[in-house]
Enzyme design. Structure first.
Site, PDB file in Angstrom:
ATOM      1  N   TYR A  53       0.850  -1.201   0.000  1.00  0.00           N
ATOM      2  CA  TYR A  53       0.000   0.000   0.000  1.00  0.00           C
ATOM      3  C   TYR A  53       0.876   1.237   0.000  1.00  0.00           C
ATOM      4  CZ  TYR A  53      -5.014  -0.544   0.180  1.00  0.00           C
ATOM      5  OH  TYR A  53      -6.316  -0.715  -0.172  1.00  0.00           O
ATOM      6  N   GLU A  55      -0.600   4.904  -0.410  1.00  0.00           N
ATOM      7  CA  GLU A  55      -1.386   6.125  -0.677  1.00  0.00           C
ATOM      8  C   GLU A  55      -0.512   7.356  -0.534  1.00  0.00           C
ATOM      9  OE1 GLU A  55      -4.938   6.091   1.706  1.00  0.00           O
ATOM     10  OE2 GLU A  55      -5.653   4.293   0.687  1.00  0.00           O
ATOM     11  N   ASP A 199      -7.385  12.788 -25.010  1.00  0.00           N
ATOM     12  CA  ASP A 199      -7.353  11.387 -24.595  1.00  0.00           C
ATOM     13  C   ASP A 199      -6.668  10.614 -25.714  1.00  0.00           C
ATOM     14  OD1 ASP A 199      -7.854   8.731 -24.091  1.00  0.00           O
ATOM     15  OD2 ASP A 199      -9.927   9.045 -23.437  1.00  0.00           O
ATOM     16  N   THR A 225      -4.537   5.422 -21.518  1.00  0.00           N
ATOM     17  CA  THR A 225      -4.326   4.111 -20.924  1.00  0.00           C
ATOM     18  C   THR A 225      -2.937   3.661 -21.336  1.00  0.00           C
ATOM     19  OG1 THR A 225      -5.423   3.132 -22.835  1.00  0.00           O
ATOM     20  CG2 THR A 225      -6.746   3.398 -20.843  1.00  0.00           C
ATOM     21  N   LYS A 228      -2.801  -0.211 -24.679  1.00  0.00           N
ATOM     22  CA  LYS A 228      -3.249  -0.375 -26.073  1.00  0.00           C
ATOM     23  C   LYS A 228      -2.007  -0.386 -26.969  1.00  0.00           C
ATOM     24  CE  LYS A 228      -7.875   1.409 -25.145  1.00  0.00           C
ATOM     25  NZ  LYS A 228      -7.971   2.187 -23.900  1.00  0.00           N
ATOM     26  N   ARG A 234      -2.533  -3.101 -17.964  1.00  0.00           N
ATOM     27  CA  ARG A 234      -3.780  -2.326 -17.908  1.00  0.00           C
ATOM     28  C   ARG A 234      -3.639  -1.272 -16.824  1.00  0.00           C
ATOM     29  NH1 ARG A 234      -7.299  -5.213 -21.088  1.00  0.00           N
ATOM     30  NH2 ARG A 234      -8.795  -3.561 -20.805  1.00  0.00           N
TER      31      ARG A 234
HETATM   32  N1  DSN Z   1     -12.837   0.038 -24.205  1.00  0.00           N
HETATM   33  C1  DSN Z   1     -11.766   0.733 -24.894  1.00  0.00           C
HETATM   34  C2  DSN Z   1     -11.720   0.398 -26.326  1.00  0.00           C
HETATM   35  O1  DSN Z   1     -11.932  -0.757 -26.663  1.00  0.00           O
HETATM   36  O2  DSN Z   1     -11.440   1.253 -27.135  1.00  0.00           O
HETATM   37  C3  DSN Z   1     -11.850   2.184 -24.683  1.00  0.00           C
HETATM   38  O3  DSN Z   1     -11.852   2.428 -23.334  1.00  0.00           O
END
Ligand code: DSN
Length: 417
Positions: A53, A55, A199, A225, A228, A234
């Site tokens: 932990y 924080e 984003d 994120t 990707k 993740r």
């Molecule tokens: N769920 C994601 C996607 O597949 O693009 C976006 O957050």
């Protein structure tokens, strides 16, 4: 003490992990938001940092024992700042939606106006879509794409912004196959006195590798994120200008979250290190070349591509002119070993749960070393499957061919050869 491994302790979960490895190895994975992380990222993500932990932020924590977490988070932040040229980075958001929500918390009061791309046009739930907290707790206005071109009409975005005066303007998408003009968004934000959030979740790896222009010089805040095209675990990050650094950090913790997921931070640090290499640059450019080749192959098979093609890792196509619906085609493709997701297309007359389109991406197949000639072969399989969707035996025969093909491409992080 010799501790028993997963398969000994819990054969049921162990078997599912093994089956998922097999599935990811045997299939052509074309979901535009997915990838294969390296073994190094997997190891870091599965490490003992999950036990801790912490924080707070480095040097100011609410728990003792931060001798390893503090340098880890500091390293991840330094790598993020260097890779993207950002003033400030926060690597604690649990994923993309909390990251975006933190930007709302840092920059808006409830009820103030936010303007983002509509979900059916390719935006994200958290860009102000009505069923999201961002659409319910804020006054949301939404822009789309031009029906004729499938592209963002920057004049229309500007006109809407001038009429609605958002406090926060959001650029970025989950299903937009073209380069986004960040300077144009900056100019609109400046004209109406809005902050600009970009984003870049889908394109972060392309930005890191120089295969897509960077939003960082233009945006007040960039969210992304990490799993990707960036090929990390993740998780998510926020990059911002120094002026917003304190507000962003306060919004993430204690505003929205408790303890950061330190094992994820470890995986992010490794992924950022990998993304800083020349090999990753080449990877990012190959992702784009592959998407272009796949788009050309699909168009040659008569599929109708939204906007006529792609500039990034992503392809959106309307399959209804081929007598299909997105869902039925996605199901048939999955059985045939080609994994993608059904998706709305701009101005879709069908419902989101049974839309007209498919969304494809080339991040994962490129991680396996596939190149343009392989994309032509994949496009041929699409052409084949569309004529046998009602024939399970034919789909199973294609799946066997796909398995044989995939066996020639090692999958990062998966020990099957
Ligand atoms: N769920 C994601 C996607 O597949 O693009 C976006 O957050």
């Amino acid at each position: 003490m010799v501790e028993r491994n997963l398969h000994e302790v819990d054969p049921e979960v162990g078997a599912l992990v093994t089956a998922e490895e097999r599935r990811e190895f045997d299939k052509i994975r074309l979901i535009a938001s997915e990838n294969y992380v390296s073994r190094a990222v997997l190891e870091a993500t599965g490490s003992v940092f999950t036990n801790k932990y912490s924080e707070g932020y480095a040097g100011k924590r609410y728990y003792e024992g931060q001798q390893c977490v503090d340098p880890l988070e500091t390293l991840a932040i330094a790598r993020a700042k260097a890779l993207f040229g950002a003033d400030h980075a926060n690597v604690q958001p649990y994923s993309g939606s909390p990251a975006n929500l933190a930007v709302y918390l840092a920059t808006l009061q409830p009820g103030e106006t936010v303007m983002g791309m509509a979900l059916p046009a390719g935006g994200h739930l958290t860009h102000g879509w009505k069923v999201s907290a961002t659409g319910a707790w804020f006054r949301s206005v939404q822009y789309g794409v031009d029906s004729r071109t499938g592209r963002i009409d920057y004049d229309a975005v500007r006109a809407l912004a001038l009429a609605e005066r958002p406090k926060l303007l959001i650029a970025g998408a989950t299903a937009y196959p073209r380069i986004i003009d960040f300077p144009a968004f900056r100019a609109i934000a400046d004209e109406v006195g809005a902050r600009l959030l970009v984003d870049m979740a889908h394109i972060a790896g392309l930005v890191a590798g120089g295969a897509h222009p960077s939003p960082v010089p233009y945006a007040d805040v960039v969210s992304t994120t990490t799993h990707k095209t960036l090929r990390g675990p993740r998780g998510a990050m926020l990059l911002c200008r120094e002026a917003l650094a304190k507000d962003i950090d306060k919004a993430v913790f204690p505003g929205l979250q408790g303890g950061p997921h330190n094992h994820t931070t470890a995986g992010i640090a490794v992924a950022l290190g990998e993304a800083s290499t020349p090999a990753f640059r080449e990877y990012a450019h190959q992702v784009v070349r592959n998407a272009r080749a796949l788009a050309e192959g699909l168009a040659a098979h008569g599929f109708k591509l939204v906007s006529g093609g792609t500039d990034n890792h992503l392809i959106l196509m309307d399959v209804t002119p081929r007598g299909m619906t997105g869902k039925a085609f996605a199901r048939a493709l999955d059985r045939a070993g080609l994994e993608c997701n059904y998706n709305t297309v701009p101005d879709d007359p069908r419902k989101p749960f049974d839309p007209s389109g498919l969304r494809l991406g080339t991040a994962a197949v490129t991680s396996r070393g596939m190149t343009e000639s392989d994309m032509a072969r994949i496009a041929d399989w699409f052409g084949q499957v569309v004529s046998v969707v009602e024939d399970p035996d034919a789909l199973d025969r294609t799946a066997a061919d796909v398995r044989g093909f995939c066996a020639g491409f090692p999958a990062p992080g998966i020990a099957i050869h």
